[in-house]
Design an enzyme around this catalytic site. Sequence first.
Site, PDB file in Angstrom:
ATOM      1  N   ASP A 115      20.283   4.979 -20.931  1.00  0.00           N
ATOM      2  CA  ASP A 115      20.878   5.202 -22.253  1.00  0.00           C
ATOM      3  C   ASP A 115      19.786   5.007 -23.295  1.00  0.00           C
ATOM      4  O   ASP A 115      19.510   3.893 -23.727  1.00  0.00           O
ATOM      5  CB  ASP A 115      22.029   4.213 -22.477  1.00  0.00           C
ATOM      6  CG  ASP A 115      22.614   4.318 -23.886  1.00  0.00           C
ATOM      7  OD1 ASP A 115      22.143   5.165 -24.676  1.00  0.00           O
ATOM      8  OD2 ASP A 115      23.553   3.555 -24.186  1.00  0.00           O
TER       9      ASP A 115
ATOM     10  N   LYS B  68      20.515   8.200 -34.031  1.00  0.00           N
ATOM     11  CA  LYS B  68      19.442   7.241 -34.297  1.00  0.00           C
ATOM     12  C   LYS B  68      18.106   7.965 -34.451  1.00  0.00           C
ATOM     13  O   LYS B  68      17.492   7.873 -35.490  1.00  0.00           O
ATOM     14  CB  LYS B  68      19.373   6.185 -33.196  1.00  0.00           C
ATOM     15  CG  LYS B  68      20.434   5.090 -33.329  1.00  0.00           C
ATOM     16  CD  LYS B  68      21.599   5.255 -32.413  1.00  0.00           C
ATOM     17  CE  LYS B  68      22.672   4.198 -32.651  1.00  0.00           C
ATOM     18  NZ  LYS B  68      23.589   4.080 -31.530  1.00  0.00           N
TER      19      LYS B  68
ATOM     20  N   TRP C 140      25.404  -2.753 -25.478  1.00  0.00           N
ATOM     21  CA  TRP C 140      25.632  -1.375 -25.050  1.00  0.00           C
ATOM     22  C   TRP C 140      25.723  -1.263 -23.548  1.00  0.00           C
ATOM     23  O   TRP C 140      26.546  -0.495 -23.023  1.00  0.00           O
ATOM     24  CB  TRP C 140      24.575  -0.429 -25.634  1.00  0.00           C
ATOM     25  CG  TRP C 140      24.798  -0.268 -27.103  1.00  0.00           C
ATOM     26  CD1 TRP C 140      23.980  -0.676 -28.118  1.00  0.00           C
ATOM     27  CD2 TRP C 140      25.954   0.316 -27.749  1.00  0.00           C
ATOM     28  NE1 TRP C 140      24.548  -0.387 -29.336  1.00  0.00           N
ATOM     29  CE2 TRP C 140      25.750   0.214 -29.148  1.00  0.00           C
ATOM     30  CE3 TRP C 140      27.133   0.905 -27.287  1.00  0.00           C
ATOM     31  CZ2 TRP C 140      26.688   0.691 -30.078  1.00  0.00           C
ATOM     32  CZ3 TRP C 140      28.068   1.365 -28.208  1.00  0.00           C
ATOM     33  CH2 TRP C 140      27.839   1.263 -29.586  1.00  0.00           C
TER      34      TRP C 140
END
Length: 360
Positions: free
Chosen positions: A172, A196, A102
């Site tokens: 993030d 999530k 990511w």
Amino acid sequence: MTRVFNFSAGPAVLPQSVLERARDEMLDWQGSGMSVMEMSHRDKDFISIATKAEADLRELMNISNDYAVLFLQGGATLQFSMIPMNLLRGKTKADYLQTGSWSVGAVKEAKRYCQVNLAVNTEASKFTTIPPRVEWKLDPQAAYVHYTPNETIHGVEFHTVPNTGDVPLVADMSSTILSRPVDVSKFGMIYAGAQKNIGPAGLTVVIVRKDLLGHTLPNTPALLDYQKQAEGGSMINTPPTFGWYLAGLIFEWIKQQGGLAGMAKLNERKAQKLYKAIDGSGFYRNPVDPACRSWMNVPFVLPREELDKAFLSEAAKLGLTTLKGHRSVGGMRASIYNAMPEAGVDALIAFMQDFAKRNG
Ligand SMILES: *Cc1c(COP(=O)(O)O)cnc(C)c1O
């Protein structure tokens, strides 16, 4: 009806009580005679839902008025671009800690806007480590330092918040937000795709320090401008109303679980017992340095790849689903977010032990 234990990395399991409440309110939200999905976002009913969700998130994370809280669309991935568009503030460089897939994605987008300095890059360890702070090559001229506190695919998590001095820290938190207490005042910005730990896909939460705003690159669309979104209450256009509502239900649920401290206790316990079962098995293996193992995403491999198929199909028969690892790393991955009950982890461990005994 049979609910499985869903170990998906995202979109992921939601608390059953939240789904039940959404079901109960589906056709008639609190006497309004309509579903939240059917409400105008300008209607007082929806405004009350939106306002309460923000207030509950501020309470849970102890977010001060120095920060704007935005409810946006485009996923965490759009933030990879919005961050440099909004936060370079006339500077030309930004620091990135590259610790997994990511952060690689965030770096790729940032390079369109600025000079990216990889202050950390753990690619050589196949993204299984985080070097000590003294080895980081931070640039004091950087506009901000971006990092990924939890790398969802590699299962690597920072267990402390890095100190970056006067350079704003941007995180993030897609796969770790609300999993434990965090001192928001240490951050310039926190963002997370909802799917999530917050709610359904389609919603992205941004928490950004107001004094960093107002320096957006020229030609930036209004929807991608934090300042304009903050001024417009995240309602420049139609926001993701149902996702916002469901996020609000999740925030209430977390408060009932003892807030972030309660979540942390449960999450740490779930993770510890799963890692212990892996390490003690002589069969399964987790490749990540124990100092930076994730509480949320636990990757592991079997001793022989040919066993993967049987493992996945036998697990699925027991209602333990979506355990396949990301295509880029292979093996297995158990995502054990806030909403994964401890009973799910216990059931997974029992199955893993049984499978190892039969195939060891
Ligand atoms: C899932 C995830 C993303 C991508 O989120 P989208 O909402 O699909 O854009 C980005 N970063 C992290 C850490 C993630 O876990």
